[in-house]
Design an enzyme around this catalytic site. Structure first.
Site, PDB file in Angstrom:
ATOM      1  N   SER A  12       0.844  -1.191   0.000  1.00 24.73           N
ATOM      2  CA  SER A  12       0.000   0.000   0.000  1.00 24.73           C
ATOM      3  C   SER A  12       0.876   1.236   0.000  1.00 24.73           C
ATOM      4  O   SER A  12       1.671   1.451   0.925  1.00 24.73           O
ATOM      5  CB  SER A  12      -0.894   0.014   1.239  1.00 24.73           C
ATOM      6  N   HIS A  37      -1.112  -1.261  -4.407  1.00 22.32           N
ATOM      7  CA  HIS A  37      -2.402  -0.980  -3.773  1.00 22.32           C
ATOM      8  C   HIS A  37      -2.496   0.507  -3.456  1.00 22.32           C
ATOM      9  O   HIS A  37      -1.608   1.076  -2.811  1.00 22.32           O
ATOM     10  CB  HIS A  37      -2.527  -1.803  -2.489  1.00 22.32           C
ATOM     11  N   ASP A  39      -4.826   3.286  -1.655  1.00 20.62           N
ATOM     12  CA  ASP A  39      -5.912   3.526  -0.705  1.00 20.62           C
ATOM     13  C   ASP A  39      -6.468   4.933  -0.886  1.00 20.62           C
ATOM     14  O   ASP A  39      -5.802   5.924  -0.576  1.00 20.62           O
ATOM     15  CB  ASP A  39      -5.406   3.366   0.733  1.00 20.62           C
ATOM     16  N   MET A  41      -9.084   7.634   0.277  1.00 32.67           N
ATOM     17  CA  MET A  41      -9.913   7.967   1.442  1.00 32.67           C
ATOM     18  C   MET A  41     -10.433   9.389   1.312  1.00 32.67           C
ATOM     19  O   MET A  41      -9.720  10.276   0.835  1.00 32.67           O
ATOM     20  CB  MET A  41      -9.099   7.833   2.735  1.00 32.67           C
ATOM     21  N   HIS A  70      -8.467   0.946  -4.063  1.00 31.90           N
ATOM     22  CA  HIS A  70      -9.412   0.649  -2.988  1.00 31.90           C
ATOM     23  C   HIS A  70     -10.106   1.942  -2.577  1.00 31.90           C
ATOM     24  O   HIS A  70      -9.509   2.824  -1.957  1.00 31.90           O
ATOM     25  CB  HIS A  70      -8.631   0.043  -1.806  1.00 31.90           C
ATOM     26  N   MET A  72     -12.269   3.966  -0.389  1.00 40.72           N
ATOM     27  CA  MET A  72     -12.892   4.144   0.923  1.00 40.72           C
ATOM     28  C   MET A  72     -13.569   5.508   0.913  1.00 40.72           C
ATOM     29  O   MET A  72     -13.164   6.446   1.603  1.00 40.72           O
ATOM     30  CB  MET A  72     -11.841   4.016   2.028  1.00 40.72           C
ATOM     31  N   MET A 141     -11.279  -6.429   5.298  1.00 45.60           N
ATOM     32  CA  MET A 141     -10.547  -5.502   6.159  1.00 45.60           C
ATOM     33  C   MET A 141     -10.242  -6.183   7.488  1.00 45.60           C
ATOM     34  O   MET A 141     -11.159  -6.600   8.202  1.00 45.60           O
ATOM     35  CB  MET A 141     -11.365  -4.231   6.397  1.00 45.60           C
ATOM     36  N   ASP A 177      -6.543  -6.747   3.858  1.00 45.77           N
ATOM     37  CA  ASP A 177      -6.014  -5.393   4.001  1.00 45.77           C
ATOM     38  C   ASP A 177      -6.001  -5.018   5.475  1.00 45.77           C
ATOM     39  O   ASP A 177      -7.053  -4.818   6.083  1.00 45.77           O
ATOM     40  CB  ASP A 177      -6.882  -4.402   3.213  1.00 45.77           C
TER      41      ASP A 177
END
Length: 228
Positions: A12, A37, A39, A41, A70, A72, A141, A177
């Protein structure tokens, strides 16, 4: 992207040096990672704010492997096309982020990208059943989403085992993750996971000046998982 169940390590970049993403990505790929990866957010669905489509587009030329995005964020649907155009290979949305996960997965697949379903620690495995035909990846998660460096939640190992049984022979990856280390990797690998996201577990102690540390960390996680 061809499908196989070999262990894949997906560092990540949330734990990378933000000022040197291009070099960091080249370093982890040169040192043996399988996927990258990302992330995303929004400071709303999770209590942190990270990257958007523009950043994903900027780093895409540096990624030779798989760009695993990913999301979020909530809402998800208005941003799917932007992340697809930014170069994501896999776009994963949280079942908890909105009331219409079936529609969201349809929208992701309509862009030609692989579709992932992420589930938080408090969400049961059986949410997968109604949408299994739309899913290429399930992201479990093993920490509560929003921050890197959290401790692994051991109760999620049984969830992984349940998902593995539900999926059977279908070509669906199980991704983990949160809190992945050489100590936790074999627990989830033995339960049926094949993609391991690791942030601090890969980047800790290394840098673009010391990329061999990334390689050592990746190799240690892979070896522990494959031995399970």
């Amino acid at each position: 992207m061809s499908f196989d169940r070999k262990i894949k390590i997906a560092p990540s970049i949330l734990s990378a040096d933000f000022a040197n993403f291009g070099q960091e990505i080249r370093a982890i790929e040169d040192q043996g990672c399988d996927w990258v990866h990302v992330d995303v957010m929004d400071g709303h669905f999770v209590p942190n704010l990270t990257f958007g489509p523009a950043m994903c587009k900027a780093i895409r030329p540096h990624i030779r492997s798989v760009m695993d995005v990913h999301l979020m964020i909530a809402p998800v649907d208005p941003y799917i096309e932007a992340f697809a155009e930014a170069g994501a290979d896999i776009i994963t949305a949280h079942v908890e982020a909105g009331p219409h996960i079936h529609r969201t997965l349809q929208a992701i697949r309509a862009t030609g990208k692989k579709a992932g379903l992420a589930i938080n620690p408090g969400t049961p495995a059986d949410v997968l059943e109604p949408v299994m035909d739309l899913v290429d990846l399930v992201c479990v998660m093993t920490v509560n989403p929003g921050f890197g460096g959290q401790k692994f939640i051991h109760s999620q190992v049984d969830k992984v085992r349940n998902l593995r049984a539900m999926i059977g022979d279908r070509p669906i990856h199980i991704e983990i993750d949160g809190g992945i280390t050489p100590e936790t990797a074999p627990l989830v690998a033995a339960a049926g996971a094949d993609v391991l996201v690791a942030g601090s577990g890969v980047f800790s102690g290394g840098s673009v000046a010391k990329p061999e540390v990334y390689g050592q960390n990746i190799a240690a996680i892979r070896k522990a998982a494959e031995a399970a």
